[in-house]
Design a protein around this motif. Sequence first.
Motif, mmCIF file in Angstrom:
data_model
loop_
_atom_site.group_PDB
_atom_site.id
_atom_site.type_symbol
_atom_site.label_atom_id
_atom_site.label_comp_id
_atom_site.label_asym_id
_atom_site.label_seq_id
_atom_site.Cartn_x
_atom_site.Cartn_y
_atom_site.Cartn_z
ATOM 1 N N THR A 65 -5.458 13.591 3.713
ATOM 2 C CA THR A 65 -4.691 12.375 3.969
ATOM 3 C C THR A 65 -5.476 11.441 4.880
ATOM 4 O O THR A 65 -5.558 10.230 4.644
ATOM 5 N N ARG A 66 -6.068 11.997 5.912
ATOM 6 C CA ARG A 66 -6.911 11.199 6.796
ATOM 7 C C ARG A 66 -8.115 10.658 6.033
ATOM 8 O O ARG A 66 -8.511 9.493 6.203
ATOM 9 N N ILE A 124 0.644 1.260 5.712
ATOM 10 C CA ILE A 124 1.307 1.880 4.570
ATOM 11 C C ILE A 124 2.759 1.420 4.478
ATOM 12 O O ILE A 124 3.524 1.512 5.426
ATOM 13 N N ILE A 126 -4.307 6.463 -1.871
ATOM 14 C CA ILE A 126 -3.791 5.157 -1.458
ATOM 15 C C ILE A 126 -3.904 4.238 -2.660
ATOM 16 O O ILE A 126 -4.995 4.041 -3.209
ATOM 17 N N LEU A 157 -7.102 7.651 3.902
ATOM 18 C CA LEU A 157 -6.944 6.451 4.726
ATOM 19 C C LEU A 157 -8.305 5.879 5.117
ATOM 20 O O LEU A 157 -8.509 4.656 5.109
ATOM 21 N N TYR A 188 0.846 -1.185 0.000
ATOM 22 C CA TYR A 188 0.000 0.000 0.000
ATOM 23 C C TYR A 188 0.888 1.244 0.000
ATOM 24 O O TYR A 188 1.747 1.406 0.864
ATOM 25 N N LEU A 233 1.052 5.434 0.007
ATOM 26 C CA LEU A 233 0.395 6.722 0.210
ATOM 27 C C LEU A 233 1.050 7.724 -0.728
ATOM 28 O O LEU A 233 2.261 7.948 -0.662
ATOM 29 N N GLN A 249 -4.938 1.999 8.070
ATOM 30 C CA GLN A 249 -4.249 2.823 9.057
ATOM 31 C C GLN A 249 -2.850 3.141 8.531
ATOM 32 O O GLN A 249 -2.346 2.475 7.616
ATOM 33 N N LEU A 250 -2.224 4.129 9.127
ATOM 34 C CA LEU A 250 -0.866 4.455 8.718
ATOM 35 C C LEU A 250 0.079 3.263 8.877
ATOM 36 O O LEU A 250 1.043 3.114 8.116
#
Length: 333
Positions: A62-63, A76, A17, A66, A2, A4, A72-73
Motif C-alpha cells: 500500500t505504501r 485519496i 491507485i 502511494l 483518486y 485506493l 499521500q493518503l
Amino acid sequence: MYILGLESSCDETSAAIVEMAHGERRILANIIASQIDIHRLYGGVVPEIAGRAHIEAVSRITREALDVAKLQLSDIGLCAVTARPGLIGALLVGVNFGKSLAFANNIPLVGVDHVRGHIAAAYLEYPDLKPPFLGVVLSGGHTSFYVVKSYTEFEEIGSTRDDAAGEAFDKIGRVIGLPYPGGATLDRLAHEGNKKAYKLPSPALAGDTLDFSFSGLKTAALNLINTAAQKGEEIDRADLAASFTGVIADGFYKKLSAALDLTRLDTVVLAGGVSANSHLRAVASAVCEKKKARLCLPPLSLCGDNAAMIAAQGYYEYQNGAKDGTDLNASAV
C-alpha cells in the motif's frame, strides 16, 4: 477522484491507485505481491498460508502504491476493498486493513464484489466502454455469463453448476505433473498436442441453458489417466492437454454464441484469470467476429487478481450511493 484499491481474495495481495472521473480512467499504480512460489511447494493454494502472506505484504505494498503514484493518503478520495467472494481468511486481511486505514484517515469505504471487479478491469483498458454489454467471467472459482445492465446492475444468465474452468485446468495440470499453476502450463502444452487424440465429454450442458458442468469432464480425464496407469501405458501429456482444452473451448464457443443470440448485445467483455487462456481468447474472437460483436479483452496484467479493477468498480459503486463503515465484513460467497 483518486481511489485506493485493495485485493486479497486468494493468493495475491494487491494495492492500486486509480484515477476515476467523468471521462477519466487511469491507473497510477498497481502493485501485486504474488504468492505463486510459496504455494508451488504444495501444488495449490493453502488458505492459512495465503492469509499469513497477505498480512506480511499489505502494508508494504500500500505504501509502495502511494509512492509510485506520488500521492499521500490525504489525496485519496475513496478506499475500495474486495469483500467477497474468496477465501475467507484472505479476504479478512484486506477488509480489516481497508477498514482501519479508511477510519483512521476519514476516507470513504466501499466493499467490492470480486467478480464485478474482474469485469471492471475492461473499463481501464477501453475508455469508451460502457454498459449494457455481455460480461463473461472465467476464473478459478467462476465461469459465468452476465448481462451488465449498468455499472452496478448485473444479471447472471449462465454459470457453472459445480467446478469452474480454472479449477478444472489446474486440477488436470497438477495430475499430469505440470508445475503450479497448472492451468497456465496446460495452455501452452495444448498447442503441441492433437485435440482429437482423446475423447472427452463437453462441459457445456445440453438443452436451453447457458450453464456448464466441469465435474464430469474432470472425472472422465482422471479415469482416462488412471486406466492408462493401471495398464502400464503412458498418457501423451500434450495430446491430453490439447483434448481437454479443446473440449472446453468447443463448449465455450457454443455457449458464447448462444448468449449473444439470446441477449442480442453487440459488445462482449471477457475477464478473469482464465480469460488469459490463449485458446479461449481465440474462441471469443472467432465468435465475436462471426456475430459482428465488439470484443473487449483486458490486458494480461489485468486478467488476474489485482487491485486496479477493484478500485474501478468501487468508484462506480460509490457513485451509485454505496458506502460501508467499520461493520463491513468479508464473505466467502
